[in-house]
Enzyme design. Structure first.
Site, PDB file in Angstrom:
ATOM      1  CG  HIS A 129      -2.326  -0.921   1.246  1.00 32.54           C
ATOM      2  ND1 HIS A 129      -2.575  -0.755  -0.043  1.00 32.54           N
ATOM      3  CD2 HIS A 129      -2.299  -2.431   1.644  1.00 32.54           C
ATOM      4  CE1 HIS A 129      -3.991  -1.440   0.312  1.00 32.54           C
ATOM      5  NE2 HIS A 129      -3.495  -2.661   1.658  1.00 32.54           N
ATOM      6  CB  CYS A 157      -2.094   4.182  -4.179  1.00 30.07           C
ATOM      7  SG  CYS A 157      -2.593   2.031  -4.599  1.00 30.07           S
TER       8      CYS A 157
END
Length: 367
Positions: A164, A220
């Site tokens: 992440h 991301c």
């Protein structure tokens, strides 16, 4: 302020004023134009040798090399060294399916394609039995220190991360878009995220002359997660231009003479996908899969630009195909909102950033 390094190991970049807002922009040698990230104006240079020299008051890179904190990490050795981090966040609402696969595939690529010694690769995943190789915030910090410890001219360093990524408001004025990019360790909910400023200070700024760092960040909001000064802005038809992302404060974000180049999964305002749509067999990070595929299909002398273009084309074609499996959007915020069920096409655009005194896009890729 740090003293400037000797001229024998550092060539000061060329400065030109933006044709739109007059902001000083840093021009990589070998290029004849630069885009201003503030006003989007493109400044064309007829003869780079006529550009003004870098002001003597500009901050210069530090010369020291970080030493690794005490811990159960191997002694750095050899001319090639890598840290590979894959985090699945298993048994949590943030769980990802492909990140450990990404880590294993990247290790295989480095060993078999680029002749890295297995002993010179530090793996951090939840599958490791050594407690110092679980990808917690502290262990990731230690691993990054280890990566650059004692590096000397001729060394090749690699940092691969699959997990992440997020962003948070920046308050010190060193981000053009007002946000710091972050990586999310396994324990980020209790220990916090690792901010791009820290990553830059740990593995970019200490790099001495002759050392090369490549980062491959599959997360991301990862476009400028190393805080490197240049971002390659590419159009869909393959045309590109370098953007100057140096902070207006003048804070130094470059190296101490070494090379730093980063491939990232998407732009700072985009999300990356964890998907089975590419491999058709198992879940992987879209960016890691496309990077490895581009390397395996490349011929000798393939440039950084052609690798970036290949990655983008593969992801764009996958997104246009539709199909059954789709892509899982792996931004932390959307995972929280959807409980891990966000499905959609691939809309990410891999990015290339660098600290280089020349045009990296056209340079042959080497590890």
């Amino acid at each position: 302020m740090y003293p400037p390094p000797p001229s024998s190991i550092y060539a000061p970049p060329m400065l030109v004023n933006c044709s739109g807002c007059r902001t000083p922009l840093q021009l990589p040698s070998g290029t004849r134009s630069i885009r201003c990230v503030l006003c989007q104006a493109v400044t064309h240079i007829a003869d780079p040798r006529t550009a003004p020299p870098q002001p003597s008051s500009a901050s210069a890179p530090p010369l020291h090399i970080h030493t690794a904190p005490a811990g159960q990490l191997p002694h750095p050795h050899g001319r090639k060294r890598a840290v590979i981090c894959g985090i699945s966040y298993r048994f949590s609402r943030h769980e990802l399916k492909g990140c450990i696969n990404d880590a294993k595939c990247m290790r295989h690529l480095l060993i078999n394609k680029f002749k890295f010694s297995p002993d010179s690769i530090l793996m951090l995943t939840e599958e490791e039995t050594d407690p110092y190789r679980i990808p917690t915030k502290q262990n990731m910090r230690m691993a990054l220190y280890w990566l650059v410890q004692g590096c000397t001219a001729g060394d090749s360093l690699v940092f691969h991360y699959s997990g992440h990524g997020s962003r948070q408001r920046n308050y010190n004025g060193d981000e053009v878009d007002g946000y710091d990019e972050t990586l999310c360790p396994l324990d980020f909910e209790t220990q916090g995220m690792i901010v791009d400023d820290e990553i830059n200070a740990t593995i970019v700024r200490p790099l001495p002359h002759g050392v090369k760092l490549h980062s491959i960040i599959d997360a991301c909001h990862s476009g400028t997660v190393l805080d490197l000064p240049f971002l390659c802005r590419m159009s869909r038809d393959g045309q590109y231009m370098w953007e100057d992302h140096r902070p207006s404060s003048g804070l130094w974000k470059g190296t101490a003479g070494g090379e730093a180049i980063s491939f990232s999964g998407c732009d700072d305002n985009q999300t990356s996908a964890d998907t089975s749509a590419l491999s058709k067999i198992t879940s992987t990070g879209a960016m890691t899969f496309c990077f490895i595929q581009a390397i395996e299909r490349s011929a000798q002398g393939t440039t950084y630009g052609s690798i970036l273009n290949s990655m983008r084309t593969t992801i764009r074609n996958t997104g246009n195909e539709g199909g059954g499996s789709g892509g899982v959007v792996t931004t932390v915020l959307s995972m929280l909102l959807t409980g891990g069920s966000g499905i959609g096409g691939l809309r990410q655009e891999p990015q290339l950033t660098a600290f280089q005194p020349f045009d990296v896009y056209a340079k042959p890729f080497t590890l």
